[in-house]
Enzyme design. Structure first.
Site, PDB file in Angstrom:
ATOM      1  N   LEU A  55     -11.018   1.507  11.370  1.00  0.00           N
ATOM      2  CA  LEU A  55     -10.046   0.939  10.438  1.00  0.00           C
ATOM      3  C   LEU A  55     -10.366   1.471   9.044  1.00  0.00           C
ATOM      4  CD1 LEU A  55     -10.098  -2.844  11.512  1.00  0.00           C
ATOM      5  CD2 LEU A  55      -8.303  -1.183  12.043  1.00  0.00           C
ATOM      6  N   ASP A  56      -9.348   1.517   8.176  1.00  0.00           N
ATOM      7  CA  ASP A  56      -9.586   1.864   6.776  1.00  0.00           C
ATOM      8  C   ASP A  56     -10.633   0.921   6.179  1.00  0.00           C
ATOM      9  OD1 ASP A  56      -7.677   3.827   6.818  1.00  0.00           O
ATOM     10  OD2 ASP A  56      -6.168   2.699   5.704  1.00  0.00           O
ATOM     11  N   ARG A  57     -11.351   1.401   5.199  1.00  0.00           N
ATOM     12  CA  ARG A  57     -12.367   0.582   4.525  1.00  0.00           C
ATOM     13  C   ARG A  57     -11.789  -0.752   4.035  1.00  0.00           C
ATOM     14  NH1 ARG A  57     -14.116   2.552  -1.236  1.00  0.00           N
ATOM     15  NH2 ARG A  57     -12.037   1.687  -1.574  1.00  0.00           N
ATOM     16  N   THR A  59      -9.158  -2.405   5.086  1.00  0.00           N
ATOM     17  CA  THR A  59      -8.501  -3.204   6.119  1.00  0.00           C
ATOM     18  C   THR A  59      -9.542  -4.014   6.873  1.00  0.00           C
ATOM     19  OG1 THR A  59      -6.822  -1.473   6.388  1.00  0.00           O
ATOM     20  CG2 THR A  59      -6.999  -3.108   8.143  1.00  0.00           C
TER      21      THR A  59
END
EC number: 5.4.99.-
Length: 213
Positions: A55-57, A59
């Site tokens: 996941l994105d940092r 998120t």
């Protein structure tokens, strides 16, 4: 750091672990000094931990890691073949109504890293289904809680698609204007549900993680 696994564990068996990733921490180590990550912390406690997806940092939400090479291969193939079901929840700027889909490719913008942009001419598709849950008002600003279902898994896909609709995600320091960046101290994007088949039994499993905003 030594309690990360127990503090964030959703499920564990002999083949994989499912954890709740907090916002603000990388899924895997980044470049240079960016060594701290969910993977780094898990390996420190469980050396067998193997990456499956990320996941994105900024998120938060569900991440699954394998505990064997066979499980890593099996579950990774499900992600690659789009056989997993992922549901996110977000709060976006303004009053969005109804439901729909955004079907437009998303690519990295090399002139403005780490930004991504839509590019209708790109050959790899990006598809997101969205549905309004409720309308809210935060600090006198209209916002909308939405359910997001990504069919593809491009980097920054959900963030860019919401911006493309004219309703960027609240707290998004890359794609929202300053007014909506300041409504929340974090990106209001959360991976709340994930379904995939067990690598040994074939049973369809669904995991949930409560939305923290």
């Amino acid at each position: 750091m030594s309690n990360f696994l127990s503090d964030h564990l959703i499920h564990r068996d002999d083949d994989f672990i499912v954890v709740h990733k907090p916002a603000g921490i990388l899924s895997v180590p980044g470049k240079g000094d960016l060594h701290d990550s969910v993977l780094t912390r898990l390996v420190a406690e469980e050396p067998r931990t193997l990456l499956i997806h990320r996941l994105d940092r900024d998120t938060s939400g569900i991440l699954v890691f394998a505990l064997s090479k066979a499980a890593q291969t099996h579950i990774s193939k499900q992600f690659q073949a789009r056989e997993t079901d992922k549901i996110y929840q977000a709060v976006v700027a303004g009053n969005l109504t109804g439901e729909g889909s955004v079907d437009i490719p998303v690519i990295y913008d090399p002139e403005r890293p780490p930004l991504h942009i839509v590019d209708p001419a790109h050959h790899k598709p990006a598809l997101t289904h969205w549905k309004v849950i409720e309308h809210l008002e935060w600090q006198d600003q209209p916002v909308t809680r939405v359910q997001l279902t990504p069919i593809t898994g491009r980097s920054h896909q959900l963030r860019v698609h919401m911006q493309y609709l004219g309703h960027p995600i609240v707290g998004d320091t890359l794609y929202a204007d300053e007014k909506y960046q300041q409504l929340m101290p974090r990106l209001c994007l959360h991976a709340m549900s994930l379904s995939f088949h067990h690598p040994k039994t074939g049973e369809l499993l669904t995991f949930h993680c409560p939305v923290p905003f």
